[in-house]
Design a protein around this motif. Structure first.
Motif, short mmCIF file in Angstrom:
data_model
loop_
_atom_site.label_atom_id
_atom_site.label_comp_id
_atom_site.label_asym_id
_atom_site.label_seq_id
_atom_site.Cartn_x
_atom_site.Cartn_y
_atom_site.Cartn_z
N ARG A 22 -0.89 3.34 -13.11
CA ARG A 22 0.53 2.23 -13.11
C ARG A 22 0.11 2.67 -10.94
N SER A 23 0.56 3.19 -10.09
CA SER A 23 0.56 2.87 -8.83
C SER A 23 -0.11 3.95 -7.95
N GLN A 24 -0.40 3.73 -6.46
CA GLN A 24 -1.73 4.81 -6.31
C GLN A 24 -0.99 5.97 -5.83
N LEU A 25 0.33 6.48 -5.98
CA LEU A 25 0.51 7.25 -6.06
C LEU A 25 0.50 8.28 -7.86
N GLU A 26 0.40 7.91 -8.07
CA GLU A 26 -0.01 8.24 -9.83
C GLU A 26 -1.14 8.70 -9.41
N ALA A 27 -2.37 7.86 -9.03
CA ALA A 27 -3.55 8.19 -8.86
C ALA A 27 -4.38 9.79 -8.11
N VAL A 28 -3.45 9.18 -6.69
CA VAL A 28 -3.35 10.68 -6.04
C VAL A 28 -3.28 11.26 -6.63
N ALA A 29 -2.17 11.75 -7.80
CA ALA A 29 -1.21 13.20 -8.01
C ALA A 29 -2.32 13.26 -9.21
N MET A 30 -3.16 12.05 -10.04
CA MET A 30 -3.66 12.63 -11.17
C MET A 30 -4.87 13.80 -10.16
N ALA A 31 -5.85 13.01 -9.17
CA ALA A 31 -6.87 13.72 -8.50
C ALA A 31 -6.71 15.07 -8.24
N HIS A 32 -5.91 15.33 -7.60
CA HIS A 32 -5.62 16.58 -7.70
C HIS A 32 -4.94 17.18 -8.67
N ARG A 33 -4.43 17.06 -9.83
CA ARG A 33 -4.12 17.94 -11.07
C ARG A 33 -5.32 17.49 -11.53
N TYR A 34 -6.26 17.07 -11.50
CA TYR A 34 -7.34 17.44 -12.53
C TYR A 34 -8.70 17.00 -12.23
N GLY A 35 -8.07 17.42 -10.52
CA GLY A 35 -9.75 18.11 -10.46
C GLY A 35 -10.67 16.67 -9.32
N GLU A 76 0.75 -1.50 0.04
CA GLU A 76 -0.26 0.62 -0.09
C GLU A 76 1.09 1.08 -0.27
N LEU A 77 0.31 2.30 -0.37
CA LEU A 77 0.78 3.78 -0.28
C LEU A 77 0.58 5.10 0.18
N ALA A 78 1.54 5.42 1.19
CA ALA A 78 1.49 6.70 2.19
C ALA A 78 1.54 7.34 1.74
N VAL A 79 0.98 8.90 1.14
CA VAL A 79 2.15 9.48 0.39
C VAL A 79 1.45 10.31 1.41
N HIS A 80 2.40 11.21 1.91
CA HIS A 80 2.51 12.81 2.90
C HIS A 80 1.77 13.65 2.34
N PRO A 81 0.07 14.39 3.31
CA PRO A 81 0.12 14.78 3.39
C PRO A 81 0.66 16.44 2.38
N ARG A 113 -15.21 7.66 -4.77
CA ARG A 113 -14.46 8.82 -4.62
C ARG A 113 -13.97 9.24 -3.57
N GLN A 114 -14.83 8.33 -2.29
CA GLN A 114 -14.17 8.20 -1.00
C GLN A 114 -12.84 7.50 -0.72
N VAL A 115 -13.01 6.30 -0.99
CA VAL A 115 -11.23 5.84 -1.51
C VAL A 115 -10.27 6.59 -1.56
N LEU A 116 -10.59 7.44 -2.93
CA LEU A 116 -9.60 8.19 -3.39
C LEU A 116 -9.26 9.67 -2.32
N ARG A 117 -10.58 9.73 -1.97
CA ARG A 117 -9.99 11.35 -1.02
C ARG A 117 -8.93 10.31 0.18
N GLY A 118 -9.06 9.45 0.61
CA GLY A 118 -8.29 8.52 2.05
C GLY A 118 -7.48 8.38 1.45
N LEU A 119 -6.95 8.21 0.48
CA LEU A 119 -6.19 8.24 -0.03
C LEU A 119 -4.04 9.19 -0.18
N SER A 120 -5.06 10.20 -0.87
CA SER A 120 -4.97 11.55 -0.31
C SER A 120 -3.96 12.50 0.47
N ASP A 121 -5.57 11.76 1.76
CA ASP A 121 -5.04 12.66 2.49
C ASP A 121 -4.18 11.94 3.39
#
Length: 226
Positions: free
Chosen positions: A207-220, A137-142, A167-175
């Motif tokens: 390809r990864s949770q890290l990339e998914a989090v980056a995309m979520a923020h980059r594209y709103g 699993e991925l942990a990206v520091h807020p 969307r809720q799961v993705l928001r949790g990853l982004s947090d």
């Protein structure tokens, strides 16, 4: 001082997560190794202060996780991460960085890092990242996300339709939450939560949770609009 050091920890359990630390700040590496020594389920089996020493050490010890600094005196930690992932696809690499920019975040994702943390963070955060790495699993520091992401962009926004749960799961990853904490918050089983994570990655083409989090923020993608 030797560039690398192998450790046979007293009382080390066969089920412990075996960790190698590669960081050119010898004091930091030694302190992290000491911290791991007192943690149940985690064991530092070696440290290195250069890539020249660190890569052979990983080859020799075959750890479960490598803690890798980005900027080392003799090379780039992300290039080394990519090389290690080519050699050992099941290896997990936790990357520590003293600087943040979008290019570095993308490179960490492309290299196969499972986690990106600020080097000035707490030991607790590093230990948590190591523990969650066992499940891949991925942990990206807020704090990194706040620095990396500015205004959402619509340019090149992927055409995806995330369910409210996804969307809720993705928001949790982004947090910066790991899957188990997200599952607890949403009253789901970890298995079900991981299924939602896989679905999110598939829909985004990430390809990864890290990339998914980056995309979520980059594209709103978490602003309430499809």
């Amino acid at each position: 001082m030797s560039e690398h050091h192998s450790v046979q920890a007293a009382g080390q359990d066969a089920d412990d997560l075996r960790v190698v630390v590669v960081d050119d700040h010898a004091t930091f590496a030694a302190l992290l190794a000491l911290g791991l020594k007192h943690e149940n389920g985690l064991s530092c089996v070696g440290t290195a202060t250069s890539l020249a020493a660190g890569l052979p050490l990983v080859d020799e010890l075959r750890p479960d996780v490598v803690v890798m600094d980005v900027e080392l005196g003799d090379g780039d930690g992300l290039d080394a991460t990519a090389e290690l992932m080519r050699r050992y696809p099941d290896l997990r690499v936790v990357v520590l960085t003293a600087r943040t920019d979008t290019a570095l975040m993308q490179r960490a994702s492309d290299a196969g890092a499972c986690c990106l943390l600020p080097k000035n963070g707490s030991l607790i955060e590093v230990l948590q990242a190591l523990r969650t790495s066992r499940q891949g699993e991925l942990a990206v520091h807020p704090a990194l996300l706040k620095k990396l992401i500015s205004r959402p962009s619509q340019a090149g926004r992927p055409d995806v339709n995330l369910s409210e749960r996804e969307r809720q799961v993705l928001r949790g990853l982004s947090d910066g939450l790991d899957v188990r904490k997200i599952a607890q918050q949403l009253h789901l089983s970890p298995h079900t939560c991981r299924g939602h994570v896989r679905s999110v990655l598939g829909k985004l083409g990430a390809r990864s949770q890290l990339e998914a989090v980056a995309m979520a923020h980059r594209y709103g993608l978490l602003d309430g609009r499809d």
